[in-house]
Design an enzyme around this catalytic site. Structure first.
Site, PDB file in Angstrom:
ATOM      1  CG  ASP A  27      -0.320   0.198   2.534  1.00  0.00           C
ATOM      2  OD1 ASP A  27       0.921   0.264   2.594  1.00  0.00           O
ATOM      3  OD2 ASP A  27      -1.049   0.321   3.540  1.00  0.00           O
TER       4      ASP A  27
ATOM      5  CB  CYS B   6       1.162  -2.358   4.862  1.00  0.00           C
ATOM      6  SG  CYS B   6       1.115  -3.421   6.314  1.00  0.00           S
ATOM      7  N   GLY B   7       2.610  -0.254   6.246  1.00  0.00           N
ATOM      8  CA  GLY B   7       3.301   0.547   7.252  1.00  0.00           C
ATOM      9  C   GLY B   7       3.917  -0.314   8.341  1.00  0.00           C
ATOM     10  CB  THR B   8       2.516  -2.253  11.014  1.00  0.00           C
ATOM     11  OG1 THR B   8       1.350  -2.806  10.399  1.00  0.00           O
ATOM     12  CG2 THR B   8       2.198  -0.916  11.650  1.00  0.00           C
ATOM     13  N   GLY B   9       3.373  -3.957   8.361  1.00  0.00           N
ATOM     14  CA  GLY B   9       3.485  -5.353   7.914  1.00  0.00           C
ATOM     15  C   GLY B   9       2.377  -6.212   8.499  1.00  0.00           C
TER      16      GLY B   9
ATOM     17  CG  MET C 118       0.338  -5.643   3.527  1.00  0.00           C
ATOM     18  SD  MET C 118      -0.739  -5.817   2.088  1.00  0.00           S
ATOM     19  CE  MET C 118      -0.182  -4.396   1.116  1.00  0.00           C
TER      20      MET C 118
ATOM     21  CG  HIS D 284      10.619 -24.476  11.804  1.00  0.00           C
ATOM     22  ND1 HIS D 284      10.837 -24.337  13.145  1.00  0.00           N
ATOM     23  CD2 HIS D 284      11.763 -25.012  11.308  1.00  0.00           C
ATOM     24  CE1 HIS D 284      12.052 -24.770  13.458  1.00  0.00           C
ATOM     25  NE2 HIS D 284      12.647 -25.172  12.339  1.00  0.00           N
TER      26      HIS D 284
ATOM     27  CG  HIS E 275       9.139 -28.335  10.554  1.00  0.00           C
ATOM     28  ND1 HIS E 275       8.875 -27.820  11.800  1.00  0.00           N
ATOM     29  CD2 HIS E 275      10.454 -28.643  10.539  1.00  0.00           C
ATOM     30  CE1 HIS E 275       9.993 -27.788  12.514  1.00  0.00           C
ATOM     31  NE2 HIS E 275      10.974 -28.286  11.759  1.00  0.00           N
TER      32      HIS E 275
HETATM   33  C1  RB5 Z   1      -1.771   2.820   6.410  1.00  0.00           C
HETATM   34  O1  RB5 Z   1      -1.817   4.039   7.054  1.00  0.00           O
HETATM   35  C2  RB5 Z   1      -1.476   1.718   7.404  1.00  0.00           C
HETATM   36  O2  RB5 Z   1      -2.599   1.496   8.191  1.00  0.00           O
HETATM   37  C3  RB5 Z   1      -1.049   0.456   6.679  1.00  0.00           C
HETATM   38  O3  RB5 Z   1       0.041   0.712   5.875  1.00  0.00           O
HETATM   39  C4  RB5 Z   1      -0.642  -0.714   7.552  1.00  0.00           C
HETATM   40  O4  RB5 Z   1       0.283  -0.333   8.509  1.00  0.00           O
HETATM   41  C5  RB5 Z   1      -1.734  -1.517   8.095  1.00  0.00           C
HETATM   42  O5  RB5 Z   1      -1.541  -2.464   8.852  1.00  0.00           O
END
Ligand code: RB5
Length: 143
Positions: free
Chosen positions: A8, A65-68, A71, A98, A133
């Protein structure tokens, strides 16, 4: 092996860096977007990547994404997808060995660029160990 790559807006810069890495290493890829830093919805991209793996167009995927986390939550809703959010190379290797993870998730706002690229490199080069596994991965597939 073909890799589907998607992000994103929060992961757009890392997507470009990862594509550069794939090109430099002659690894086949499909870029499913996003194609700018304009705000977009990560579940749409996660679904697109997951479907490419399930229908055989790609064997593995990388989603940023921002945090991963968003996604990975979204991609793991698709049956047959085992998405792993990694912030270190030990996990990247272990999740291939694994869990036979077929999608790697990264957070551009969490993990530094050099570490992220090392995670990609480690994850792509690591193989599933099978054996005990395999039984556990099959149990996941039955959930
Ligand atoms: C976008 O602002 C943010 O929410 C997205 O990139 C992601 O971190 C979601 O988990």
């Amino acid at each position: 092996m073909k890799i589907v790559v998607g992000s994103d807006h929060g992961g757009f810069n890392y997507k470009n860096k990862i594509i550069e890495y794939l090109k430099n290493n002659n690894i086949d890829y499909i870029d499913i977007g996003t194609y700018s830093t304009d705000s977009c919805d990560y579940p749409v991209i996660a679904r697109k990547a997951a479907e490419k793996i399930i229908n055989g167009e790609a064997q593995r995927g990388i989603l940023i994404c921002g945090t991963g986390i968003g996604m990975s939550i979204a991609a793991n809703k698709v049956k047959g997808i085992r998405a792993a959010h990694c912030t270190d190379t030990f996990s990247a290797k272990a999740t291939r060995a694994h869990n036979n993870s077929n999608i790697l998730c990264l957070g551009e706002r969490i993990t530094g660029e050099c570490i992220a690229l090392e995670i990609v490199d480690t994850w792509l080069k690591s193989e599933f160990e099978g054996g005990r596994h395999e039984r556990r991965v099959n149990q996941i597939e039955e959930l």
